[in-house]
Write an enzyme that holds these catalytic residues in place. Sequence first.
Site: not given
Ligand SMILES: NC(=O)c1ccc[n+]([C@@H]2O[C@H](COP(=O)([O-])OP(=O)(O)OC[C@H]3O[C@@H](n4cnc5c(N)ncnc54)[C@H](OP(=O)(O)O)[C@@H]3O)[C@@H](O)[C@H]2O)c1
Length: 346
Positions: A131, A243
């Site tokens: 991001c 950010h």
């Molecule tokens: N947040 C940001 O600003 C941002 C920006 C760029 C990239 N990212 C990337 O995007 C990804 C998700 O971030 P987030 O902030 O959305 O995290 P989050 O709020 O913790 O959400 C994680 C999601 O992934 C699912 N998940 C976790 N383990 C899994 C598995 N083994 N199989 C299938 N689904 C699974 C979770 O499902 P459950 O609800 O069932 O646990 C939930 O839907 C990460 O790789 C992060 O680095 C985030």
Amino acid sequence: MSATPLTVAVLGASGAVGNEMVRVLEQRDFPVRSLKLLATERSAGKVMRFKGSDVVVEAVGPNSFKGVELALFSAGAGPSRQRAPEAVKAGATVVDNSSAWRTDPKVPLVVPEVNARALEWHGGVIANPNCSTIQMVVALKPIHDAAKITRVIVSTYQAVSGKSGKAMNELTEATRAVLEGKEPPAVLFPKPMAFNVSFDWPFADNGFTEEEMKMARETTKIMEDDSIKVTATTARVPVYRGHSESVYIETAKKITAAEARELLRKAPGVEVVDDPTLKMWPDPRTAEGKDPVYVGRLRDDSSHPQALWMWVVADNLRKGAALNAVQIAEVLMAKNLLKSKTPLFK
Ligand SMILES: NC(=O)c1ccc[n+]([C@@H]2O[C@H](COP(=O)([O-])OP(=O)(O)OC[C@H]3O[C@@H](n4cnc5c(N)ncnc54)[C@H](OP(=O)(O)O)[C@@H]3O)[C@@H](O)[C@H]2O)c1
């Protein structure tokens, strides 16, 4: 957008980025024939809304991608490494938000305003950058094209939603605890985030965090120029969304802050907000829920003849994640590049 509608899957749909992806698909009227929402057993059965209908979240499994044409992943690096080959073998093209594929030379790392042409050689997996990197390169690109950037020193002030949806709850609880005179929790973060600034990424042996090294590596890959020297300090601040970045740029050719401001005014994806006398500078509160990368505080550096400074702010869940992923999918469709001729996994 009018195009043949696709069967779309969102992996990680219940998370912070996944929720935003569903919202962005709807807001941009992305052509969706049917939408599959995938997560783990923890969220299976949860109901989400898409275009006025309920969609039930399913637990992902090896057969989840049958019939899926576009898969937007935001479930973390481990699940992405496991599921991307399954999805590609099933015929889907994956746009992945995790760090799993970003440095793989066979996987394009794309910000459409900067290097959309890299989509021409994808093998079924396209990586969405970190991001903090996305918003910075959108602002660097017009300056690089005009004056060739040689060096970037960036300090970030990153929102807690960049960690996860649960991290936002921890900030709320920690803030409430401090205001009530109690000990604030630090569960997802190494130290309490309320009224604090911290570093919650793994540290490498060289003293930099992984986030700092990602910004350096990913910037040169996206800008397709290994000669740009990038160094970063990334910090977490008690902000929910958005950010902010202080960016110092040295260039091979002299460019003034005034010239850079004019270039940025015309640049795709950028909105210049730059008149401090009118309290006009970018901030996370104004960027929240919005699409542009906001740039302000452009000034000539006083210590170097060929350097300038700018302040760059964007919503990390939108341009930093969900929006960039959907924009990638839009380019794939517009240029008829969705289906790879040389898939990475067969
Ligand atoms: N947040 C940001 O600003 C941002 C920006 C760029 C990239 N990212 C990337 O995007 C990804 C998700 O971030 P987030 O902030 O959305 O995290 P989050 O709020 O913790 O959400 C994680 C999601 O992934 C699912 N998940 C976790 N383990 C899994 C598995 N083994 N199989 C299938 N689904 C699974 C979770 O499902 P459950 O609800 O069932 O646990 C939930 O839907 C990460 O790789 C992060 O680095 C985030």
